[in-house]
Design a protein around this motif. Structure first.
Motif, PDB file in Angstrom:
ATOM      1  N   LYS A  99       2.431  66.581  57.181  1.00  0.00           N
ATOM      2  CA  LYS A  99       3.558  66.506  56.256  1.00  0.00           C
ATOM      3  C   LYS A  99       4.835  66.796  57.034  1.00  0.00           C
ATOM      4  CE  LYS A  99       5.303  68.427  51.919  1.00  0.00           C
ATOM      5  NZ  LYS A  99       5.058  69.437  50.848  1.00  0.00           N
ATOM      6  N   THR A 100       5.685  65.781  57.192  1.00  0.00           N
ATOM      7  CA  THR A 100       6.888  65.933  57.996  1.00  0.00           C
ATOM      8  C   THR A 100       7.929  66.762  57.257  1.00  0.00           C
ATOM      9  OG1 THR A 100       8.033  63.954  57.175  1.00  0.00           O
ATOM     10  CG2 THR A 100       6.416  63.644  58.937  1.00  0.00           C
ATOM     11  N   ILE A 101       8.988  67.142  57.996  1.00  0.00           N
ATOM     12  CA  ILE A 101      10.061  67.925  57.386  1.00  0.00           C
ATOM     13  C   ILE A 101      10.848  67.096  56.386  1.00  0.00           C
ATOM     14  CG2 ILE A 101      10.273  69.484  59.346  1.00  0.00           C
ATOM     15  CD1 ILE A 101      12.567  67.809  60.369  1.00  0.00           C
ATOM     16  N   HIS A 102      10.637  65.769  56.378  1.00  0.00           N
ATOM     17  CA  HIS A 102      11.282  64.888  55.398  1.00  0.00           C
ATOM     18  C   HIS A 102      10.350  64.579  54.227  1.00  0.00           C
ATOM     19  CE1 HIS A 102      14.497  64.357  58.285  1.00  0.00           C
ATOM     20  NE2 HIS A 102      13.640  63.916  59.182  1.00  0.00           N
ATOM     21  N   PRO A 124      -7.646  74.052  67.738  1.00  0.00           N
ATOM     22  CA  PRO A 124      -6.403  73.914  68.498  1.00  0.00           C
ATOM     23  C   PRO A 124      -5.213  73.681  67.580  1.00  0.00           C
ATOM     24  CG  PRO A 124      -7.693  71.899  68.632  1.00  0.00           C
ATOM     25  CD  PRO A 124      -8.551  72.909  67.942  1.00  0.00           C
ATOM     26  N   ILE A 125      -5.478  73.093  66.422  1.00  0.00           N
ATOM     27  CA  ILE A 125      -4.498  73.032  65.336  1.00  0.00           C
ATOM     28  C   ILE A 125      -5.207  73.472  64.068  1.00  0.00           C
ATOM     29  CG2 ILE A 125      -3.162  71.156  66.382  1.00  0.00           C
ATOM     30  CD1 ILE A 125      -4.483  69.291  64.286  1.00  0.00           C
ATOM     31  N   LYS A 126      -4.444  74.007  63.125  1.00  0.00           N
ATOM     32  CA  LYS A 126      -5.025  74.430  61.858  1.00  0.00           C
ATOM     33  C   LYS A 126      -4.029  74.151  60.749  1.00  0.00           C
ATOM     34  CE  LYS A 126      -3.637  79.254  62.648  1.00  0.00           C
ATOM     35  NZ  LYS A 126      -2.994  78.988  63.946  1.00  0.00           N
ATOM     36  N   VAL A 127      -4.508  74.197  59.530  1.00  0.00           N
ATOM     37  CA  VAL A 127      -3.654  73.918  58.379  1.00  0.00           C
ATOM     38  C   VAL A 127      -2.497  74.913  58.351  1.00  0.00           C
ATOM     39  CG1 VAL A 127      -3.552  73.863  55.864  1.00  0.00           C
ATOM     40  CG2 VAL A 127      -5.511  72.897  57.049  1.00  0.00           C
ATOM     41  N   GLY A 128      -1.287  74.394  58.184  1.00  0.00           N
ATOM     42  CA  GLY A 128      -0.098  75.227  58.162  1.00  0.00           C
ATOM     43  C   GLY A 128       0.659  75.266  59.471  1.00  0.00           C
ATOM     44  N   ASP A 129       0.072  74.759  60.575  1.00  0.00           N
ATOM     45  CA  ASP A 129       0.749  74.767  61.874  1.00  0.00           C
ATOM     46  C   ASP A 129       1.891  73.769  61.898  1.00  0.00           C
ATOM     47  OD1 ASP A 129      -0.910  76.712  62.733  1.00  0.00           O
ATOM     48  OD2 ASP A 129      -1.982  75.515  64.225  1.00  0.00           O
ATOM     49  N   ARG A 130       2.962  74.126  62.590  1.00  0.00           N
ATOM     50  CA  ARG A 130       4.082  73.209  62.815  1.00  0.00           C
ATOM     51  C   ARG A 130       3.841  72.496  64.155  1.00  0.00           C
ATOM     52  NH1 ARG A 130       9.424  72.908  61.191  1.00  0.00           N
ATOM     53  NH2 ARG A 130       8.485  73.270  59.132  1.00  0.00           N
ATOM     54  N   VAL A 131       3.679  71.175  64.130  1.00  0.00           N
ATOM     55  CA  VAL A 131       3.348  70.401  65.324  1.00  0.00           C
ATOM     56  C   VAL A 131       4.403  69.324  65.563  1.00  0.00           C
ATOM     57  CG1 VAL A 131       0.859  70.808  65.093  1.00  0.00           C
ATOM     58  CG2 VAL A 131       1.891  68.819  63.997  1.00  0.00           C
ATOM     59  N   ILE A 132       4.448  68.849  66.797  1.00  0.00           N
ATOM     60  CA  ILE A 132       5.332  67.751  67.190  1.00  0.00           C
ATOM     61  C   ILE A 132       4.462  66.661  67.802  1.00  0.00           C
ATOM     62  CG2 ILE A 132       7.324  67.045  68.553  1.00  0.00           C
ATOM     63  CD1 ILE A 132       8.265  69.904  68.581  1.00  0.00           C
ATOM     64  N   ILE A 133       4.501  65.470  67.212  1.00  0.00           N
ATOM     65  CA  ILE A 133       3.729  64.324  67.688  1.00  0.00           C
ATOM     66  C   ILE A 133       4.679  63.157  67.873  1.00  0.00           C
ATOM     67  CG2 ILE A 133       1.812  62.769  67.190  1.00  0.00           C
ATOM     68  CD1 ILE A 133       0.675  64.873  65.347  1.00  0.00           C
ATOM     69  N   ASP A 181       7.767  62.976  68.945  1.00  0.00           N
ATOM     70  CA  ASP A 181       9.086  63.313  68.382  1.00  0.00           C
ATOM     71  C   ASP A 181       9.070  63.424  66.863  1.00  0.00           C
ATOM     72  OD1 ASP A 181      10.177  63.317  70.936  1.00  0.00           O
ATOM     73  OD2 ASP A 181      10.645  61.174  70.858  1.00  0.00           O
ATOM     74  N   LEU A 182       7.885  63.476  66.267  1.00  0.00           N
ATOM     75  CA  LEU A 182       7.739  63.630  64.818  1.00  0.00           C
ATOM     76  C   LEU A 182       7.343  65.073  64.533  1.00  0.00           C
ATOM     77  CD1 LEU A 182       7.729  62.022  62.105  1.00  0.00           C
ATOM     78  CD2 LEU A 182       5.266  61.800  62.415  1.00  0.00           C
ATOM     79  N   ILE A 183       8.193  65.792  63.776  1.00  0.00           N
ATOM     80  CA  ILE A 183       7.961  67.202  63.485  1.00  0.00           C
ATOM     81  C   ILE A 183       7.395  67.325  62.072  1.00  0.00           C
ATOM     82  CG2 ILE A 183       9.003  69.492  63.307  1.00  0.00           C
ATOM     83  CD1 ILE A 183      11.214  68.548  65.134  1.00  0.00           C
ATOM     84  N   GLY A 184       6.302  68.073  61.939  1.00  0.00           N
ATOM     85  CA  GLY A 184       5.703  68.255  60.620  1.00  0.00           C
ATOM     86  C   GLY A 184       4.689  69.375  60.623  1.00  0.00           C
ATOM     87  N   ASP A 185       4.156  69.659  59.441  1.00  0.00           N
ATOM     88  CA  ASP A 185       3.155  70.711  59.262  1.00  0.00           C
ATOM     89  C   ASP A 185       1.799  70.072  58.973  1.00  0.00           C
ATOM     90  OD1 ASP A 185       5.125  72.692  59.519  1.00  0.00           O
ATOM     91  OD2 ASP A 185       5.632  72.541  57.393  1.00  0.00           O
ATOM     92  N   VAL A 186       0.748  70.675  59.508  1.00  0.00           N
ATOM     93  CA  VAL A 186      -0.611  70.201  59.248  1.00  0.00           C
ATOM     94  C   VAL A 186      -0.947  70.530  57.800  1.00  0.00           C
ATOM     95  CG1 VAL A 186      -3.034  70.370  59.890  1.00  0.00           C
ATOM     96  CG2 VAL A 186      -1.261  70.529  61.652  1.00  0.00           C
ATOM     97  N   ASP A 187      -1.166  69.498  56.987  1.00  0.00           N
ATOM     98  CA  ASP A 187      -1.405  69.681  55.561  1.00  0.00           C
ATOM     99  C   ASP A 187      -2.889  69.667  55.215  1.00  0.00           C
ATOM    100  OD1 ASP A 187      -0.213  69.845  52.831  1.00  0.00           O
ATOM    101  OD2 ASP A 187      -1.256  67.942  52.560  1.00  0.00           O
TER     102      ASP A 187
END
Length: 369
Positions: free
Chosen positions: A232-235, A205-214, A216-222
């Motif tokens: 890994k968040t955008i910050h 349902p999620i994989k490495v490289g996906d952009r997810v929101i948890i 209100d926290l936006i990041g990529d699955v590392d």
């Protein structure tokens, strides 16, 4: 009972083994090991100097990896051959089931497991990526295959090492029973996250490289491990999330299925502005942004929504589709810059909230004396 020696007997037996050690041989062995590390340090120093030259810039990293591998396994093999005639190497330390565990068997198990771990890492780093590239596998599926291959190799290595020392695997049923009791009383969360990690790797349902929101926290699955997932968040912050969270809570996956995403850019103009003119300018901004970077798509076509008559402005929304959801922030910023420039060129005013204050004069109060 797996251990057939009582603690007092075990301590006494180890003391007897300790007395059999010839310390002259041990000191000489440590001297040889120190010489190996000295040679390693000299070679690395030379490689660091060579890596400063452009022609040899990759020599240091490659040579360091080879030396680490050779040093670790070279010392273990050297230890086995050097002490092959020493009695303490093959003396019984303790019994595990019906097997007498010696220092030689322990070193052999460490050697097999570590070699398997190193071989799995080399294959997943240098060989499997070529296979993935040939069959055009995405990053998430490649990561899943890497993890499954690594875990399979390690499981086989552990089984081989146990059978190599002659251990009957049925003797480990006691450990399985203890583990079951531990899961029942205090390891529910660990077991839940472990099973959830396996489900995430297979169901994806999620994989490495996906952009997810948890939350209100936006990041990529590392990284997805068997217990937790690293986001890994955008910050550039790394958030560790238990695997069970992704199966029990609502998670927004912007990369799931279709990577395209609709972007909404709100803008307000002053009352009295020609609405058709605003529409043309906004569509022009979308067209120019498409020509500039190609992230903004023209199919589906951009759309201008006249959303409301606001308190101080006519409210519009420019709705465009972008090719990659990971670029939503940069694309929205670029569109805002472009819209602001075009509005200034076309004399379209962006208002700010205004309030009119009316002061009503109070009637004079006649004073009676």
């Amino acid at each position: 009972m797996l251990l057939t020696i009582q603690p007092e007997e075990l301590t006494k037996h180890w003391y007897e083994v300790f007395e059999q050690i010839e310390w002259t041989e041990v000191l000489l062995f440590l001297f040889y090991v120190a010489c190996i590390f000295l040679v390693r340090a000299v070679v690395l120093a030379i490689s660091r100097r060579l890596s400063k030259k452009r022609m040899f810039r990759h020599v240091d990293s490659i040579l360091r990896s080879i030396l680490n591998w050779a040093t670790t396994y070279g010392i273990l093999l050297f230890m086995i051959f050097y002490f092959s005639e020493s009695g303490w190497m093959f003396n019984r330390l303790f019994d595990l089931g019906n097997v007498e565990i010696t220092a030689f068997l322990l070193i052999l198990v460490i050697l097999i497991v570590s070699l398997a771990n190193r071989a799995a890492k080399i294959i997943t780093r240098y060989i499997l990526p070529n296979v993935y590239q040939r069959y055009h596998l995405d990053r998430g599926l490649s990561y899943t295959f890497d993890r499954m291959f690594h875990y399979t190799v390690m499981a086989i290595a552990i089984l081989v090492s146990l059978t190599t020392v002659g251990l009957d695997l049925s003797a480990l049923t006691v450990f399985a029973g203890v583990l079951g009791v531990g899961i029942g009383f205090g390891l529910q969360n660990i077991a839940s996250n472990f099973i959830s990690g396996i489900i995430l790797l297979f169901e994806r349902p999620i994989k490495v490289g996906d952009r997810v929101i948890i939350d209100d926290l936006i990041g990529d699955v590392d990284k997805i491990s068997l217990r937790s997932t690293v986001i890994k968040t955008i910050h550039n912050e790394h958030v560790i999330v238990p695997n069970s969270y992704f199966l029990e809570e609502q998670v927004v996956n912007r990369s799931y299925g279709d990577p395209r995403m609709r972007l909404v850019v709100p803008v307000g103009v002053a009352y009295g502005t020609d609405a058709e003119k605003v529409k043309r300018v906004l569509l022009q901004a979308a067209q120019e942004e498409h020509q500039e970077g190609g992230v903004v798509l023209l199919d589906p076509e951009p759309f201008v929504n006249f959303s409301a008559f606001g308190e101080s402005s006519l409210d519009f929304e420019l709705m465009v589709w972008i090719a990659n959801s990971n670029q939503i922030i940069t694309t929205k910023s670029a569109l805002n810059f472009r819209i602001n420039r075009l509005f200034a060129e076309q004399d379209i005013e962006i208002p700010f909230p205004q309030r009119d204050l009316h002061i009503k004069s109070m009637p004079e109060i006649k004073r009676e004396y």
